[in-house]
Design a protein around this motif. Structure first.
Motif, PDB file in Angstrom:
ATOM      1  N   LYS A   5       0.845  -1.200   0.000  1.00 24.39           N
ATOM      2  CA  LYS A   5       0.000   0.000   0.000  1.00 24.39           C
ATOM      3  C   LYS A   5       0.879   1.250   0.000  1.00 24.39           C
ATOM      4  O   LYS A   5       2.082   1.176   0.297  1.00 24.39           O
ATOM      5  N   ALA A   6       0.282   2.378  -0.344  1.00 23.68           N
ATOM      6  CA  ALA A   6       1.001   3.648  -0.331  1.00 23.68           C
ATOM      7  C   ALA A   6       1.582   3.880   1.059  1.00 23.68           C
ATOM      8  O   ALA A   6       0.936   3.595   2.069  1.00 23.68           O
ATOM      9  N   GLY A   7       2.821   4.362   1.098  1.00 27.79           N
ATOM     10  CA  GLY A   7       3.513   4.606   2.350  1.00 27.79           C
ATOM     11  C   GLY A   7       4.456   3.487   2.744  1.00 27.79           C
ATOM     12  O   GLY A   7       5.333   3.680   3.592  1.00 27.79           O
ATOM     13  N   ASP A   8       4.292   2.300   2.151  1.00 24.44           N
ATOM     14  CA  ASP A   8       5.178   1.177   2.460  1.00 24.44           C
ATOM     15  C   ASP A   8       6.584   1.445   1.955  1.00 24.44           C
ATOM     16  O   ASP A   8       6.778   2.078   0.907  1.00 24.44           O
ATOM     17  N   LYS A   9       7.565   0.959   2.691  1.00 29.46           N
ATOM     18  CA  LYS A   9       8.969   0.995   2.271  1.00 29.46           C
ATOM     19  C   LYS A   9       9.273  -0.334   1.595  1.00 29.46           C
ATOM     20  O   LYS A   9       8.925  -1.393   2.121  1.00 29.46           O
ATOM     21  N   ILE A  10       9.905  -0.269   0.418  1.00 26.24           N
ATOM     22  CA  ILE A  10      10.283  -1.483  -0.300  1.00 26.24           C
ATOM     23  C   ILE A  10      11.687  -1.315  -0.873  1.00 26.24           C
ATOM     24  O   ILE A  10      12.209  -0.208  -0.975  1.00 26.24           O
ATOM     25  N   LEU A  59       4.457   5.560  -3.312  1.00 24.19           N
ATOM     26  CA  LEU A  59       3.602   6.744  -3.266  1.00 24.19           C
ATOM     27  C   LEU A  59       2.180   6.435  -3.718  1.00 24.19           C
ATOM     28  O   LEU A  59       1.224   6.972  -3.169  1.00 24.19           O
ATOM     29  N   GLU A  60       2.082   5.593  -4.747  1.00 28.15           N
ATOM     30  CA  GLU A  60       0.770   5.331  -5.348  1.00 28.15           C
ATOM     31  C   GLU A  60       0.799   3.984  -6.055  1.00 28.15           C
ATOM     32  O   GLU A  60       1.817   3.585  -6.606  1.00 28.15           O
ATOM     33  N   VAL A  68       7.029   5.426  -7.018  1.00 34.71           N
ATOM     34  CA  VAL A  68       7.890   5.378  -5.841  1.00 34.71           C
ATOM     35  C   VAL A  68       8.845   6.558  -5.854  1.00 34.71           C
ATOM     36  O   VAL A  68       9.059   7.188  -6.890  1.00 34.71           O
ATOM     37  N   GLU A  69       9.422   6.838  -4.684  1.00 40.08           N
ATOM     38  CA  GLU A  69      10.508   7.817  -4.587  1.00 40.08           C
ATOM     39  C   GLU A  69      11.284   7.574  -3.325  1.00 40.08           C
ATOM     40  O   GLU A  69      10.755   6.954  -2.403  1.00 40.08           O
TER      41      GLU A  69
END
Length: 88
Positions: A5-10, A59-60, A68-69
């Motif tokens: 989901k948005a906000g996850d770190k990968i 991000l989305e 991502v960013e």
């Protein structure tokens, strides 16, 4: 099972397709004023190992696309895999 989901770190694993695999030393940041340095001590894409590892934040999500960013990759760099960041 984890749903992304948005906000996850990968971690995004890329194939550094434009790197030169024969280069073992580079001038950091392509600055000839800097001393030659081994590629493993730099962020150079020219290295024997073609894999790039990028810690990013989602991000989305739109269908099968992620935004991502931040990511240090040029447009069109192939993505090999993505892994969630697991905090132990």
């Amino acid at each position: 099972m984890h749903t992304l989901k948005a906000g996850d770190k990968i971690w995004v694993i890329t194939w550094l397709h434009q790197g030169n695999r024969e280069v073992l030393q580079v001038h950091p940041r392509s600055d000839p004023k800097r001393a030659l340095t081994g590629v493993f001590a730099t962020r150079s894409p020219d290295r024997p190992n073609p894999l790039g590892l990028h810690p990013v934040t989602v991000l989305e999500i739109a269908g099968n696309r992620l935004r991502v960013e931040p990511i240090e990759a040029i447009d069109g760099t192939p993505v090999v895999d993505m892994k969630p960041v697991i905090v132990c």
